[in-house]
Design an enzyme around this catalytic site. Sequence first.
Site, short mmCIF file in Angstrom:
data_model
loop_
_atom_site.label_atom_id
_atom_site.label_comp_id
_atom_site.label_asym_id
_atom_site.label_seq_id
_atom_site.Cartn_x
_atom_site.Cartn_y
_atom_site.Cartn_z
N HIS A 1 -3.17 -3.24 -7.46
CA HIS A 1 -2.95 -1.83 -7.71
C HIS A 1 -4.16 -1.23 -8.40
O HIS A 1 -4.68 -1.80 -9.35
CB HIS A 1 -1.72 -1.62 -8.58
CG HIS A 1 -0.48 -2.30 -8.07
ND1 HIS A 1 0.10 -1.95 -6.87
CD2 HIS A 1 0.26 -3.31 -8.57
CE1 HIS A 1 1.16 -2.70 -6.66
NE2 HIS A 1 1.28 -3.54 -7.67
N ASP B 1 0.82 -1.22 0.00
CA ASP B 1 0.00 0.00 0.00
C ASP B 1 0.85 1.27 0.00
O ASP B 1 0.45 2.28 0.57
CB ASP B 1 -0.95 0.02 1.21
CG ASP B 1 -1.96 -1.11 1.15
OD1 ASP B 1 -2.33 -1.49 0.03
OD2 ASP B 1 -2.37 -1.61 2.21
N GLY C 1 1.71 2.73 -2.86
CA GLY C 1 1.42 3.45 -4.09
C GLY C 1 2.34 3.05 -5.24
O GLY C 1 2.52 3.81 -6.19
N THR D 1 -3.87 -11.89 3.10
CA THR D 1 -5.05 -11.73 2.25
C THR D 1 -5.65 -13.07 1.84
O THR D 1 -6.66 -13.12 1.16
CB THR D 1 -4.69 -10.94 0.97
OG1 THR D 1 -3.66 -11.65 0.26
CG2 THR D 1 -4.22 -9.54 1.31
N LYS E 1 0.63 2.98 -8.83
CA LYS E 1 0.39 4.31 -9.41
C LYS E 1 1.68 4.91 -9.93
O LYS E 1 1.71 5.52 -11.01
CB LYS E 1 -0.25 5.23 -8.36
CG LYS E 1 -1.67 4.84 -7.97
CD LYS E 1 -2.25 5.82 -6.96
CE LYS E 1 -3.70 5.50 -6.63
NZ LYS E 1 -3.85 4.19 -5.96
#
Length: 224
Positions: free
Chosen positions: A93, A65, A67, A182, A70
């Site tokens: 993402h 997390d 980024g 997860t 991006k």
Amino acid sequence: MQGANVKAGATSPATQAHRYAHCRNARRRPHVAKKQQASHVCCATSVTEQFPAQVCVVLGTQWGDEGKGKLVDILAQQYDVIARAQGGANAGHTIYDDKGTKYALHLVPSGILNQNATNVIGNGVAVHVPGLFEEIEELEAKGVQVAGRLLLSDRAHLLFDLHKEVDGLREAELAGDKIGTTKRGVGPAYASKATRNGLRVGDLSDISSFREKLQKLMDDQKAR
């Protein structure tokens, strides 16, 4: 290393990357641009600046997390090849194109939105084949050309549904000391790779031996 090549008074590669991320997000998300209008105007011209490095590595040093997706999407507009070296289909993402269309990527490299770039899923990635096919279908449904632009290493290890089951069971065994996985099976898939009984993409070329190898992997997982 790169810092030694930066001229006095020039913008460092790290600062340029930060500017790219800020400006592109502001340009793609109107609500962000409105809130940070002054900053957006200040660095608007930096979107057209060329990133100086011929090879750029985006590495996350936290627990995810950060980024990364991006940033890769932004930098990918200036590169011919975008390769993903490791990881699996975890949280993924989320990126947006210039029209504001949302894309949720899990295995496909974030550079897929650069129509001139070749994207590579490398041998260090744990690949869940059904999930990869679903992701490709979703991209193509939104008009993204994937055929001929996405390469998959035949040495990449395969992630099976049994890895997901093992992931969930091991997490349940930890009770109050859960990792917070997860449950996508990435950890157990890497464990199979480390113990040398995992299967690779290349094994799919010989179905007869593939069945035998898969049975051995299942028997090993049941024994544990």
